[in-house]
Motif scaffolding. Structure first.
Motif, PDB file in Angstrom:
ATOM      1  N   ARG A   1      17.015 -61.445  -8.484  1.00 59.36           N
ATOM      2  CA  ARG A   1      16.964 -60.965  -7.097  1.00 59.36           C
ATOM      3  C   ARG A   1      18.199 -60.128  -6.780  1.00 59.36           C
ATOM      4  O   ARG A   1      19.332 -60.552  -7.016  1.00 59.36           O
ATOM      5  CB  ARG A   1      16.860 -62.122  -6.127  1.00 59.36           C
ATOM      6  CG  ARG A   1      16.725 -61.664  -4.673  1.00 59.36           C
ATOM      7  CD  ARG A   1      16.471 -62.819  -3.735  1.00 59.36           C
ATOM      8  NE  ARG A   1      16.448 -62.368  -2.356  1.00 59.36           N
ATOM      9  CZ  ARG A   1      16.305 -63.163  -1.311  1.00 59.36           C
ATOM     10  NH1 ARG A   1      16.143 -64.476  -1.498  1.00 59.36           N
ATOM     11  NH2 ARG A   1      16.305 -62.685  -0.089  1.00 59.36           N
TER      12      ARG A   1
ATOM     13  N   VAL B   1      20.408 -58.218  -3.860  1.00 59.02           N
ATOM     14  CA  VAL B   1      20.662 -58.296  -2.419  1.00 59.02           C
ATOM     15  C   VAL B   1      21.848 -57.407  -2.084  1.00 59.02           C
ATOM     16  O   VAL B   1      22.881 -57.448  -2.774  1.00 59.02           O
ATOM     17  CB  VAL B   1      20.960 -59.744  -1.986  1.00 59.02           C
ATOM     18  CG1 VAL B   1      21.359 -59.804  -0.516  1.00 59.02           C
ATOM     19  CG2 VAL B   1      19.745 -60.635  -2.251  1.00 59.02           C
ATOM     20  N   THR B   2      21.714 -56.608  -1.039  1.00 61.84           N
ATOM     21  CA  THR B   2      22.849 -55.865  -0.504  1.00 61.84           C
ATOM     22  C   THR B   2      23.390 -56.637   0.699  1.00 61.84           C
ATOM     23  O   THR B   2      22.659 -56.878   1.673  1.00 61.84           O
ATOM     24  CB  THR B   2      22.437 -54.444  -0.088  1.00 61.84           C
ATOM     25  OG1 THR B   2      21.974 -53.748  -1.244  1.00 61.84           O
ATOM     26  CG2 THR B   2      23.627 -53.694   0.502  1.00 61.84           C
ATOM     27  N   LEU B   3      24.633 -57.056   0.612  1.00 57.61           N
ATOM     28  CA  LEU B   3      25.241 -57.879   1.655  1.00 57.61           C
ATOM     29  C   LEU B   3      25.420 -57.079   2.930  1.00 57.61           C
ATOM     30  O   LEU B   3      25.775 -55.892   2.895  1.00 57.61           O
ATOM     31  CB  LEU B   3      26.599 -58.413   1.179  1.00 57.61           C
ATOM     32  CG  LEU B   3      26.584 -59.214  -0.132  1.00 57.61           C
ATOM     33  CD1 LEU B   3      28.000 -59.593  -0.530  1.00 57.61           C
ATOM     34  CD2 LEU B   3      25.695 -60.450  -0.009  1.00 57.61           C
TER      35      LEU B   3
ATOM     36  N   MET C   1      22.932 -60.348   7.936  1.00 61.36           N
ATOM     37  CA  MET C   1      22.271 -61.404   7.195  1.00 61.36           C
ATOM     38  C   MET C   1      23.081 -62.694   7.137  1.00 61.36           C
ATOM     39  O   MET C   1      22.577 -63.739   6.724  1.00 61.36           O
ATOM     40  CB  MET C   1      21.957 -60.943   5.769  1.00 61.36           C
ATOM     41  CG  MET C   1      23.186 -60.712   4.893  1.00 61.36           C
ATOM     42  SD  MET C   1      22.757 -60.133   3.231  1.00 61.36           S
ATOM     43  CE  MET C   1      22.011 -61.610   2.551  1.00 61.36           C
TER      44      MET C   1
ATOM     45  N   THR D   1      26.340 -54.766  -3.387  1.00 67.90           N
ATOM     46  CA  THR D   1      25.057 -55.216  -3.919  1.00 67.90           C
ATOM     47  C   THR D   1      25.311 -56.214  -5.038  1.00 67.90           C
ATOM     48  O   THR D   1      26.130 -55.968  -5.926  1.00 67.90           O
ATOM     49  CB  THR D   1      24.234 -54.030  -4.432  1.00 67.90           C
ATOM     50  OG1 THR D   1      23.941 -53.167  -3.325  1.00 67.90           O
ATOM     51  CG2 THR D   1      22.928 -54.497  -5.050  1.00 67.90           C
TER      52      THR D   1
ATOM     53  N   GLN E   1      23.430 -59.118  -7.830  1.00 69.59           N
ATOM     54  CA  GLN E   1      22.200 -59.577  -8.487  1.00 69.59           C
ATOM     55  C   GLN E   1      22.317 -61.067  -8.745  1.00 69.59           C
ATOM     56  O   GLN E   1      23.273 -61.532  -9.368  1.00 69.59           O
ATOM     57  CB  GLN E   1      21.965 -58.835  -9.798  1.00 69.59           C
ATOM     58  CG  GLN E   1      20.681 -59.282 -10.500  1.00 69.59           C
ATOM     59  CD  GLN E   1      20.414 -58.530 -11.785  1.00 69.59           C
ATOM     60  OE1 GLN E   1      20.765 -57.370 -11.925  1.00 69.59           O
ATOM     61  NE2 GLN E   1      19.780 -59.199 -12.739  1.00 69.59           N
TER      62      GLN E   1
ATOM     63  N   TRP F   1      20.578 -64.794  -6.650  1.00 64.83           N
ATOM     64  CA  TRP F   1      20.636 -65.338  -5.293  1.00 64.83           C
ATOM     65  C   TRP F   1      20.022 -66.733  -5.271  1.00 64.83           C
ATOM     66  O   TRP F   1      18.992 -66.977  -5.902  1.00 64.83           O
ATOM     67  CB  TRP F   1      19.875 -64.437  -4.325  1.00 64.83           C
ATOM     68  CG  TRP F   1      20.261 -64.671  -2.894  1.00 64.83           C
ATOM     69  CD1 TRP F   1      19.602 -65.437  -1.982  1.00 64.83           C
ATOM     70  CD2 TRP F   1      21.410 -64.151  -2.236  1.00 64.83           C
ATOM     71  NE1 TRP F   1      20.282 -65.431  -0.783  1.00 64.83           N
ATOM     72  CE2 TRP F   1      21.391 -64.643  -0.910  1.00 64.83           C
ATOM     73  CE3 TRP F   1      22.466 -63.310  -2.626  1.00 64.83           C
ATOM     74  CZ2 TRP F   1      22.382 -64.341   0.027  1.00 64.83           C
ATOM     75  CZ3 TRP F   1      23.446 -62.998  -1.699  1.00 64.83           C
ATOM     76  CH2 TRP F   1      23.399 -63.503  -0.396  1.00 64.83           C
TER      77      TRP F   1
END
Length: 493
Positions: free
Chosen positions: A411, A413-415, A419, A433, A435, A437
């Motif tokens: 997965r 994810v861009t912090l 969020m 970003t 990888q 999660w």
């Protein structure tokens, strides 16, 4: 008769520990891991972990939650918001601070803080005892009693005007810690250097947040480490040095450990992924990146990664210190504060593990030689459980608490600020970003986070009683029959 089902079986994932990884099912009965192996019997409920990693829940052993600063500023998070954020980041245990300030009774501080945690925490927790008022009652009565009740670690500051402890009371607390088998944790920087630099920078008009980094000379860390380690060696007391930020500081620790001294150390993502240049932003924006000690240079990051790989630094914590970027937090002194008037601290509970996983597992930091996953588990769960005597935590094995984070290693994810689940309103790592999660988090078999939602109520986390004792025993150097001076020192103990 058919086999009785387990309550939960996590089926088909790759289990990782500090020593290895393997395909296995994990069975849970009640709050406890009942079995780990292939082809386990049925569960009343089954979780498909195919293609996922099944890891021990993270332990963040340095977090400031619902805490008032020495200057009277309450940070942004309650126990409910902080532990929610921690759980979304893959954590199942936090250690925060019952913070005594000058003139406060330590017993009352702990009682009041315990009530806040009992009301709000979603996951399990323990406290370090901050001592800023080392009077006779605190040292001779309250600390021994509280350690005996299960608060087995103390924190001191060697800097900050309102809470610093000087060398002589430092020795008093070291002795009390030794006599009661507690671990002493220390924020170690040379106060004189920092105060001297800060006053002169402000007097000359250098007031922007970026000058905060300059006001903490890098030598202030190594000097304070050396002084602290020397004092601890005199008493033969194990210590934990918090938030190591410099190459020189790591070298001092390596030397001390090489000499057999009982020195533990931690660092934080802000020192592994940020530098002082992150504070150089327009206006006051750089205040979001202000923490103490400050982020340093790229060469310091590399030195800290080496120290982690070598075992000189054993844990990575967030040092979560959530101050909003408004008049309730960073800008509480007004719209145009100097760097000396801005609250120090960064939020980090939710991003600590994803940042470390991305660097160590997804990107494969070369220092760990293909064992990045195992080292990640050790640094963020197994080692802190051992060092801080957290019962039944930090690993996946039968008989331990079912504290488990299931990770999706693919997965991406861009912090972003939006969020985050804490109340700070921003993350200093926004835009990065990663990888990998955590997608499902269980605490004692309870679904704390599942399907992107919280599954437990505030106040259902438990306080963890930690017995006195150390991951590394003192050598007894002062009680050994060595020479008259040391024998006399032994009598003082």
């Amino acid at each position: 008769m058919p086999a009785q089902p387990y309550d939960i079986v996590i089926r088909g994932g790759t289990v990782a520990t500090a020593s290895g990884r393997f395909l296995a099912d994990v069975a849970i009965s009640g709050e406890t891991i009942a079995a780990v192996g292939r082809g386990l019997g049925p569960g009343a409920r089954e979780i498909d972990a195919t293609g996922k990693l099944v890891l021990p829940g993270g332990i963040d052993a340095h977090t400031h939650i619902e805490q008032v600063s020495a200057g009277g500023l309450l940070n942004a998070d309650s126990f409910e918001s902080a532990t929610t954020s921690a759980a979304f980041g893959g954590n199942t245990t936090v250690i925060s601070f019952a913070a005594q300030h000058r003139g406060l009774d330590l017993r009352k501080v702990v009682d009041d803080y315990s009530a806040l945690a009992a009301r709000g925490a979603l996951i399990d927790y323990a406290f370090h005892l901050i001592v800023a008022n080392p009077d006779a009652k605190t040292i001779e009565t309250d600390l021994p009693a509280l350690i005996g009740e299960g608060h087995a670690s103390i924190k001191l500051f060697m800097t900050y005007d309102l809470i610093k402890v000087d060398d002589e009371p430092l020795l008093d607390v070291l002795l009390t810690a030794r006599q009661n088998r507690a671990l002493l944790c220390v924020h170690a920087e040379n106060h004189g250097m920092i105060s001297w630099m800060g006053k002169r920078l402000v007097a000359k008009g250098y007031t922007a947040p970026k000058f905060h980094a300059i006001s903490h000379p890098r030598g202030s860390e190594a000097e304070a480490f050396t002084r602290l380690i020397t004092a601890a060696a005199l008493i033969d007391q194990p210590i934990m040095i918090f938030h190591v930020s410099t190459r020189e500081g790591a070298e001092v620790i390596r030397k001390a450990r090489g000499e057999g001294l009982k020195v533990f150390a931690e660092t934080c993502p802000q020192y592994l992924f940020l530098t002082r240049h992150d504070l150089d932003k327009p206006g006051l924006e750089g205040a979001k990146w202000m923490c103490s000690p400050p982020p340093r240079e790229a060469e310091d990051q590399e030195a800290l990664w080496r120290a982690l790989a070598l075992g000189d630094i054993q844990t990575v914590t967030s040092d979560h210190a959530p101050y909003r970027f408004d008049e309730t937090g960073k800008l509480s002194a007004g719209p145009q504060p100097t760097f000396k008037q801005i609250a120090n601290g960064l939020p980090g509970l939710e991003v600590r593990l994803p940042l470390m996983f991305d660097a160590m597992v997804s990107k494969g930091r070369p220092e760990f030689g293909g064992r990045g996953l195992e080292a990640f588990v050790d640094l963020t769960a197994t080692a802190p459980a051992s060092i801080y005597n957290l019962p039944n935590k930090g690993a996946i094995a039968p008989g331990l608490d079912a504290d488990i984070a299931i990770w999706d290693p693919a997965r991406v994810v861009t912090l972003s600020d939006q969020m985050m689940h804490d109340r700070t309103g921003f993350t200093p790592f926004a835009g990065r970003t990663v990888q990998g999660w955590p997608v499902h988090v269980l605490s004692r078999g309870r679904d704390v986070i599942a399907g992107g939602a919280v599954g437990v109520a505030p106040g259902t986390g438990r306080w963890l009683k930690r017995q006195g004792g150390w991951a590394a025993e003192p050598t007894g150097r002062l009680t050994a029959d060595m020479d008259p001076e040391r024998n006399f020192g032994a009598r003082l103990l």
